[in-house]
Design a protein around this motif. Structure first.
Motif, PDB file in Angstrom:
ATOM      1  N   UNK A 115       0.842  -1.172   0.000  1.00 24.08           N
ATOM      2  CA  UNK A 115       0.000   0.000   0.000  1.00 24.08           C
ATOM      3  C   UNK A 115       0.892   1.243   0.000  1.00 24.08           C
ATOM      4  N   UNK A 116       0.599   2.164  -0.863  1.00 31.22           N
ATOM      5  CA  UNK A 116       1.437   3.344  -1.024  1.00 31.22           C
ATOM      6  C   UNK A 116       1.481   4.219   0.219  1.00 31.22           C
ATOM      7  N   UNK A 117       0.374   4.333   0.939  1.00 33.71           N
ATOM      8  CA  UNK A 117       0.354   5.195   2.120  1.00 33.71           C
ATOM      9  C   UNK A 117       1.266   4.661   3.218  1.00 33.71           C
ATOM     10  N   UNK A 118       1.488   3.371   3.242  1.00 32.82           N
ATOM     11  CA  UNK A 118       2.374   2.805   4.268  1.00 32.82           C
ATOM     12  C   UNK A 118       3.825   3.230   4.054  1.00 32.82           C
ATOM     13  N   UNK A 119       4.126   3.728   2.879  1.00 31.50           N
ATOM     14  CA  UNK A 119       5.490   4.184   2.611  1.00 31.50           C
ATOM     15  C   UNK A 119       5.773   5.539   3.258  1.00 31.50           C
ATOM     16  N   UNK A 120       4.735   6.223   3.732  1.00 30.69           N
ATOM     17  CA  UNK A 120       4.927   7.505   4.408  1.00 30.69           C
ATOM     18  C   UNK A 120       5.341   7.226   5.844  1.00 30.69           C
ATOM     19  N   UNK A 121       6.532   7.657   6.201  1.00 24.72           N
ATOM     20  CA  UNK A 121       7.068   7.427   7.548  1.00 24.72           C
ATOM     21  C   UNK A 121       7.281   8.769   8.233  1.00 24.72           C
ATOM     22  N   UNK A 122       6.615   8.973   9.342  1.00 21.50           N
ATOM     23  CA  UNK A 122       6.802  10.176  10.148  1.00 21.50           C
ATOM     24  C   UNK A 122       6.330   9.840  11.562  1.00 21.50           C
ATOM     25  N   UNK A 123       7.003  10.366  12.583  1.00 21.02           N
ATOM     26  CA  UNK A 123       6.584  10.075  13.957  1.00 21.02           C
ATOM     27  C   UNK A 123       5.166  10.560  14.284  1.00 21.02           C
ATOM     28  N   UNK A 124       4.622  11.483  13.509  1.00 22.05           N
ATOM     29  CA  UNK A 124       3.249  11.953  13.752  1.00 22.05           C
ATOM     30  C   UNK A 124       2.215  10.930  13.301  1.00 22.05           C
ATOM     31  N   UNK A 125       2.631   9.939  12.509  1.00 16.68           N
ATOM     32  CA  UNK A 125       1.722   8.907  12.026  1.00 16.68           C
ATOM     33  C   UNK A 125       1.698   7.756  13.017  1.00 16.68           C
ATOM     34  N   UNK A 171      -2.427  10.799 -10.632  1.00 20.93           N
ATOM     35  CA  UNK A 171      -3.090  11.616  -9.608  1.00 20.93           C
ATOM     36  C   UNK A 171      -2.779  11.103  -8.203  1.00 20.93           C
ATOM     37  N   UNK A 172      -2.723   9.796  -8.043  1.00 21.49           N
ATOM     38  CA  UNK A 172      -2.355   9.214  -6.746  1.00 21.49           C
ATOM     39  C   UNK A 172      -0.917   9.589  -6.398  1.00 21.49           C
ATOM     40  N   UNK A 173      -0.016   9.482  -7.368  1.00 17.55           N
ATOM     41  CA  UNK A 173       1.379   9.854  -7.130  1.00 17.55           C
ATOM     42  C   UNK A 173       1.497  11.326  -6.729  1.00 17.55           C
ATOM     43  N   UNK A 174       0.740  12.186  -7.384  1.00 16.61           N
ATOM     44  CA  UNK A 174       0.756  13.604  -7.050  1.00 16.61           C
ATOM     45  C   UNK A 174       0.224  13.867  -5.651  1.00 16.61           C
ATOM     46  N   UNK A 175      -0.850  13.175  -5.287  1.00 17.29           N
ATOM     47  CA  UNK A 175      -1.411  13.333  -3.943  1.00 17.29           C
ATOM     48  C   UNK A 175      -0.426  12.855  -2.887  1.00 17.29           C
ATOM     49  N   UNK A 176       0.213  11.728  -3.132  1.00 18.35           N
ATOM     50  CA  UNK A 176       1.200  11.221  -2.174  1.00 18.35           C
ATOM     51  C   UNK A 176       2.380  12.181  -2.019  1.00 18.35           C
ATOM     52  N   UNK A 177       2.813  12.785  -3.107  1.00 16.74           N
ATOM     53  CA  UNK A 177       3.898  13.766  -3.030  1.00 16.74           C
ATOM     54  C   UNK A 177       3.482  14.960  -2.184  1.00 16.74           C
ATOM     55  N   UNK A 178       2.242  15.410  -2.340  1.00 15.55           N
ATOM     56  CA  UNK A 178       1.734  16.529  -1.545  1.00 15.55           C
ATOM     57  C   UNK A 178       1.657  16.156  -0.068  1.00 15.55           C
ATOM     58  N   UNK A 179       1.176  14.950   0.225  1.00 15.52           N
ATOM     59  CA  UNK A 179       1.056  14.495   1.616  1.00 15.52           C
ATOM     60  C   UNK A 179       2.442  14.337   2.240  1.00 15.52           C
ATOM     61  N   UNK A 180       3.390  13.772   1.511  1.00 11.02           N
ATOM     62  CA  UNK A 180       4.761  13.646   2.021  1.00 11.02           C
ATOM     63  C   UNK A 180       5.364  15.017   2.326  1.00 11.02           C
ATOM     64  N   UNK A 181       5.146  15.972   1.433  1.00 10.36           N
ATOM     65  CA  UNK A 181       5.670  17.332   1.636  1.00 10.36           C
ATOM     66  C   UNK A 181       5.054  17.958   2.881  1.00 10.36           C
ATOM     67  N   UNK A 182       3.790  17.678   3.120  1.00 14.04           N
ATOM     68  CA  UNK A 182       3.148  18.217   4.312  1.00 14.04           C
ATOM     69  C   UNK A 182       3.760  17.623   5.577  1.00 14.04           C
ATOM     70  N   UNK A 183       4.027  16.325   5.566  1.00  7.48           N
ATOM     71  CA  UNK A 183       4.666  15.698   6.723  1.00  7.48           C
ATOM     72  C   UNK A 183       6.058  16.273   6.963  1.00  7.48           C
ATOM     73  N   UNK A 184       6.760  16.603   5.902  1.00  2.00           N
ATOM     74  CA  UNK A 184       8.100  17.175   6.065  1.00  2.00           C
ATOM     75  C   UNK A 184       8.074  18.520   6.772  1.00  2.00           C
ATOM     76  N   UNK A 185       6.964  19.232   6.689  1.00  2.00           N
ATOM     77  CA  UNK A 185       6.824  20.535   7.353  1.00  2.00           C
ATOM     78  C   UNK A 185       6.458  20.395   8.832  1.00  2.00           C
ATOM     79  N   UNK A 186       5.972  19.216   9.234  1.00  2.00           N
ATOM     80  CA  UNK A 186       5.546  19.023  10.624  1.00  2.00           C
ATOM     81  C   UNK A 186       6.745  18.882  11.556  1.00  2.00           C
ATOM     82  N   UNK A 187       6.570  19.314  12.812  1.00  2.00           N
ATOM     83  CA  UNK A 187       7.651  19.101  13.780  1.00  2.00           C
ATOM     84  C   UNK A 187       7.750  17.624  14.154  1.00  2.00           C
ATOM     85  N   UNK A 188       8.927  17.232  14.564  1.00  2.00           N
ATOM     86  CA  UNK A 188       9.135  15.866  15.053  1.00  2.00           C
ATOM     87  C   UNK A 188       8.784  15.869  16.543  1.00  2.00           C
TER      88      UNK A 188
END
Length: 87
Positions: A1-11, A66-83
């Motif tokens: 699943x593509x969303x599982x590839x998003x790794x961030x401590x906020x998840x 479109x899915x790839x674009x959405x995932x890129x946007x979501x990843x970029x948003x996580x990168x802006x979040x504090x750890x």
């Protein structure tokens, strides 16, 4: 699943099947509502549930690009979040 590839401590957890995804967030970092509102400003519609879960339910005619674009946007948003700091 593509969303599982998003790794961030906020998840906390990613659950769902196919295109129907629930992304549980740590409310100490960001609320699900604030996350959804930022995604909406970036062109992605989602719905918060129970203050901590962001639901994604894209149309069944969504393309892989479109899915790839959405995932890129979501990843970029996580990168802006504090750890979050560990206690």
């Amino acid at each position: 699943m593509l969303f599982r590839s998003i790794r961030h401590p906020a998840t906390r957890e990613v659950r769902g099947k196919g295109l129907l995804i629930g992304l549980e967030l740590d409310p100490a970092v960001i609320s699900a509502r604030a996350f959804c509102e930022q995604l909406m400003r970036d062109g992605i519609l989602s719905k918060e549930t129970h203050d901590t879960v962001v639901r994604f339910a894209p149309p069944l005619i969504i393309t892989a690009a479109e899915i790839d674009g959405a995932l890129a946007t979501i990843r970029a948003m996580f990168e802006k979040l504090p750890i979050p700091q560990m206690a």
